[in-house]
Design a protein around this motif. Structure first.
Motif, PDB file in Angstrom:
ATOM      1  N   PRO A  57       0.801  -1.238   0.000  1.00 52.57           N
ATOM      2  CA  PRO A  57       0.000   0.000   0.000  1.00 52.57           C
ATOM      3  C   PRO A  57       0.828   1.279   0.000  1.00 52.57           C
ATOM      4  O   PRO A  57       0.410   2.283  -0.564  1.00 52.57           O
ATOM      5  CB  PRO A  57      -0.828  -0.114   1.288  1.00 52.57           C
ATOM      6  N   LYS A  58       2.010   1.247   0.631  1.00 46.88           N
ATOM      7  CA  LYS A  58       2.813   2.463   0.754  1.00 46.88           C
ATOM      8  C   LYS A  58       4.004   2.473  -0.210  1.00 46.88           C
ATOM      9  O   LYS A  58       5.042   3.067   0.075  1.00 46.88           O
ATOM     10  CB  LYS A  58       3.297   2.626   2.192  1.00 46.88           C
ATOM     11  N   LEU A  59       3.829   1.834  -1.348  1.00 48.15           N
ATOM     12  CA  LEU A  59       4.887   1.810  -2.352  1.00 48.15           C
ATOM     13  C   LEU A  59       5.182   3.227  -2.844  1.00 48.15           C
ATOM     14  O   LEU A  59       4.272   3.998  -3.148  1.00 48.15           O
ATOM     15  CB  LEU A  59       4.460   0.937  -3.536  1.00 48.15           C
ATOM     16  N   THR A  60       6.469   3.579  -2.918  1.00 52.21           N
ATOM     17  CA  THR A  60       6.880   4.886  -3.431  1.00 52.21           C
ATOM     18  C   THR A  60       7.772   4.700  -4.655  1.00 52.21           C
ATOM     19  O   THR A  60       8.270   3.597  -4.920  1.00 52.21           O
ATOM     20  CB  THR A  60       7.657   5.689  -2.371  1.00 52.21           C
ATOM     21  N   LEU A  61       7.971   5.778  -5.371  1.00 50.97           N
ATOM     22  CA  LEU A  61       8.835   5.749  -6.546  1.00 50.97           C
ATOM     23  C   LEU A  61      10.251   5.332  -6.163  1.00 50.97           C
ATOM     24  O   LEU A  61      10.893   4.549  -6.865  1.00 50.97           O
ATOM     25  CB  LEU A  61       8.855   7.130  -7.207  1.00 50.97           C
ATOM     26  N   GLN A  62      10.734   5.853  -5.031  1.00 51.14           N
ATOM     27  CA  GLN A  62      12.093   5.538  -4.584  1.00 51.14           C
ATOM     28  C   GLN A  62      12.254   4.044  -4.297  1.00 51.14           C
ATOM     29  O   GLN A  62      13.281   3.437  -4.638  1.00 51.14           O
ATOM     30  CB  GLN A  62      12.435   6.357  -3.329  1.00 51.14           C
ATOM     31  N   GLU A  63      11.237   3.431  -3.687  1.00 48.29           N
ATOM     32  CA  GLU A  63      11.308   2.001  -3.362  1.00 48.29           C
ATOM     33  C   GLU A  63      11.296   1.146  -4.627  1.00 48.29           C
ATOM     34  O   GLU A  63      12.049   0.171  -4.739  1.00 48.29           O
ATOM     35  CB  GLU A  63      10.136   1.629  -2.452  1.00 48.29           C
ATOM     36  N   LEU A  64      10.440   1.504  -5.578  1.00 50.19           N
ATOM     37  CA  LEU A  64      10.376   0.745  -6.827  1.00 50.19           C
ATOM     38  C   LEU A  64      11.673   0.910  -7.625  1.00 50.19           C
ATOM     39  O   LEU A  64      12.165  -0.055  -8.228  1.00 50.19           O
ATOM     40  CB  LEU A  64       9.181   1.209  -7.661  1.00 50.19           C
ATOM     41  N   ALA A  65      12.235   2.116  -7.614  1.00 51.75           N
ATOM     42  CA  ALA A  65      13.504   2.356  -8.313  1.00 51.75           C
ATOM     43  C   ALA A  65      14.621   1.519  -7.700  1.00 51.75           C
ATOM     44  O   ALA A  65      15.483   0.994  -8.418  1.00 51.75           O
ATOM     45  CB  ALA A  65      13.852   3.840  -8.247  1.00 51.75           C
ATOM     46  N   LEU A  66      14.602   1.378  -6.377  1.00 52.62           N
ATOM     47  CA  LEU A  66      15.604   0.566  -5.687  1.00 52.62           C
ATOM     48  C   LEU A  66      15.476  -0.901  -6.091  1.00 52.62           C
ATOM     49  O   LEU A  66      16.477  -1.589  -6.310  1.00 52.62           O
ATOM     50  CB  LEU A  66      15.431   0.722  -4.173  1.00 52.62           C
ATOM     51  N   GLN A  67      14.235  -1.372  -6.216  1.00 54.08           N
ATOM     52  CA  GLN A  67      14.000  -2.753  -6.651  1.00 54.08           C
ATOM     53  C   GLN A  67      14.486  -2.973  -8.082  1.00 54.08           C
ATOM     54  O   GLN A  67      15.004  -4.040  -8.418  1.00 54.08           O
ATOM     55  CB  GLN A  67      12.505  -3.084  -6.561  1.00 54.08           C
ATOM     56  N   MET A  68      14.318  -1.945  -8.921  1.00 50.83           N
ATOM     57  CA  MET A  68      14.722  -2.047 -10.323  1.00 50.83           C
ATOM     58  C   MET A  68      16.212  -1.792 -10.527  1.00 50.83           C
ATOM     59  O   MET A  68      16.768  -2.120 -11.577  1.00 50.83           O
ATOM     60  CB  MET A  68      13.924  -1.032 -11.157  1.00 50.83           C
ATOM     61  N   GLY A  69      16.850  -1.159  -9.551  1.00 48.78           N
ATOM     62  CA  GLY A  69      18.270  -0.853  -9.657  1.00 48.78           C
ATOM     63  C   GLY A  69      18.582   0.311 -10.571  1.00 48.78           C
ATOM     64  O   GLY A  69      19.648   0.352 -11.204  1.00 48.78           O
ATOM     65  N   ILE A  70      17.651   1.288 -10.654  1.00 49.06           N
ATOM     66  CA  ILE A  70      17.881   2.482 -11.475  1.00 49.06           C
ATOM     67  C   ILE A  70      17.535   3.721 -10.655  1.00 49.06           C
ATOM     68  O   ILE A  70      16.787   3.628  -9.670  1.00 49.06           O
ATOM     69  CB  ILE A  70      17.040   2.460 -12.777  1.00 49.06           C
ATOM     70  N   PRO A  71      18.042   4.911 -11.015  1.00 48.71           N
ATOM     71  CA  PRO A  71      17.720   6.135 -10.272  1.00 48.71           C
ATOM     72  C   PRO A  71      16.220   6.435 -10.308  1.00 48.71           C
ATOM     73  O   PRO A  71      15.545   6.162 -11.309  1.00 48.71           O
ATOM     74  CB  PRO A  71      18.510   7.222 -11.005  1.00 48.71           C
ATOM     75  N   ALA A  72      15.716   7.001  -9.221  1.00 48.20           N
ATOM     76  CA  ALA A  72      14.283   7.296  -9.114  1.00 48.20           C
ATOM     77  C   ALA A  72      13.820   8.266 -10.197  1.00 48.20           C
ATOM     78  O   ALA A  72      12.740   8.105 -10.768  1.00 48.20           O
ATOM     79  CB  ALA A  72      13.979   7.863  -7.726  1.00 48.20           C
ATOM     80  N   ARG A  73      14.645   9.281 -10.483  1.00 48.19           N
ATOM     81  CA  ARG A  73      14.251  10.266 -11.488  1.00 48.19           C
ATOM     82  C   ARG A  73      14.164   9.630 -12.876  1.00 48.19           C
ATOM     83  O   ARG A  73      13.301   9.969 -13.687  1.00 48.19           O
ATOM     84  CB  ARG A  73      15.257  11.422 -11.495  1.00 48.19           C
TER      85      ARG A  73
END
Length: 386
Positions: free
Chosen positions: A284-300
């Motif tokens: 429920p509290k997924l953020t862009l930063q967390e998903l970017a960390l999972q993908m291994g790429i910068p959030a921006r």
């Protein structure tokens, strides 16, 4: 009851409710302590402003004191602006540079001081009184308009940051504060009419304006109270570094766009597989930063990838997968007994309103309507098989 008594009654009620609300805000324990203090000050300043008619009558022999009290009107919108920032952004803090917002208030009081020192000079008194009148009639309204425009701009930035970085909750703060700004914009001309009618001695128009403005202030105060009582989590802000955000918008985005052009399709396919296989949207509290960390790429970089190739904000992108998961659950015959609440909790939504909004945006139907249609289809198919 004549209009003067009605004005007094409205002002007394407004002051009483304002005092209770301010006392509550200053004493209640809260994570957003600064926001509560700013709101309490804002409410008390509004109360002083709308009760000016009583103060004007009781302080006729002390014009300087009355003008000093009136000068607090120049603090109303700066404190409202600070309050908006404090509930939109968790990391907001008052800074020394914000003292510049006090310039109109200080200037007005300096004029009062000069007028007091030159009480024997009739010509100087006349000029200073005209200057005070100019401040009250024009500068104050211009200040209010500038702050309201600035607040609208900040709310748009907040909405953009929220949609690009967060998926939990809803965009309610933006909508609610936007409505308050609209109320202020509507009452601003009425406040101008009130001032002009006072100085032109149109007592009936002035009295009616005061009653309407006081009524609006009371309704807004009750609105604040009800929102705070029934939606305590509503005032949850986001983390935000203004300088970083604006810098990223200009320079960094161009560099990332060039980098995206070479591997964008592969990255997008990788992202889609990750969303389907790992189902991070169920958090429920997924953020862009967390998903970017999972993908291994910068959030921006991830944000620009989603914006450019799915034509969606991060908020809508994640909710699309949640809605598709909800549809999958509804369509499974063995889970027809699931309630709407069970479904939206299972797929990652934390409020029914955000689930309904996202579901209708994606399917054109509310979850209840969609579920009902599927149950009817399922029953029809069973009858045909029999």
């Amino acid at each position: 009851m004549d209009s003067l008594n009605m004005q007094g009654l409205f002002a007394i009620i407004a002051n009483f409710i304002s005092f209770l609300m301010s006392f509550f805000l200053l004493t209640v324990k809260s994570k957003n302590r600064l926001g509560n203090i700013l709101l309490a000050v804002f409410i008390m300043l509004c109360s002083i402003d709308v009760s000016g008619i009583i103060l004007g009558q009781s302080l006729t022999n002390n014009k300087e004191l009355y003008e000093i009290i009136k000068s607090t009107s120049f603090l109303i919108f700066p404190f409202f602006y600070f309050y908006v920032l404090s509930i939109c952004y968790i990391d907001f803090k008052l800074k020394i540079k914000f003292l510049c917002h006090l310039i109109p208030f200080i200037s007005y009081n300096l004029i009062i001081l000069i007028a007091y020192l030159f009480t024997q000079n009739d010509l100087m008194q006349l000029k200073l009184n005209n200057l005070l009148l100019f401040f009250n009639t024009y500068i104050l309204k211009f200040q209010a308009l500038i702050y309201l425009i600035t607040i609208v701009h900040e709310l748009k930035i907040y909405k953009k940051i929220f949609l690009e970085n967060y998926t939990y909750g809803n965009i309610g703060i933006y909508k609610w504060l936007s409505r308050i700004v609209m109320v202020f914009l509507v009452t601003l001309p009425l406040s101008t009419i009130k001032d002009l009618s006072y100085f032109s001695y149109h007592q009936k128009i002035f009295s009616l304006s005061v009653i309407i403005l006081t009524s609006v202030a009371l309704l807004m105060l009750c609105w604040f109270i009800l929102k705070a009582l029934y939606s305590p989590d509503f005032f949850r802000g986001v983390y935000y570094d203004m300088n970083t955000f604006r810098r990223n918008k200009n320079g960094e985005n161009k560099a990332i766009e060039l980098e995206l052009s070479s591997d964008s399709l592969a990255l997008m396919e990788q992202l889609r597989k990750h969303m389907i296989n790992k189902q991070p949207f169920l958090e429920p509290k997924l953020t862009l930063q967390e998903l970017a960390l999972q993908m291994g790429i910068p959030a921006r970089k991830l944000s620009l990838l989603i914006n450019q190739y799915s034509r969606q904000h991060f908020f809508d992108f994640v909710n699309m997968y949640r809605v598709e998961k909800a549809i999958e659950i509804i369509e499974k015959s063995e889970k027809k007994e699931y309630t709407i609440q069970q479904i939206y909790f299972e797929v990652g939504f934390n409020t029914k309103s955000s689930f309904n909004t996202a579901f209708k945006k994606h399917t054109g139907l509310t979850p209840s309507e969609f579920k009902k249609s599927k149950i009817i289809d399922f029953s029809t198919n069973n009858k045909k098989m029999v």
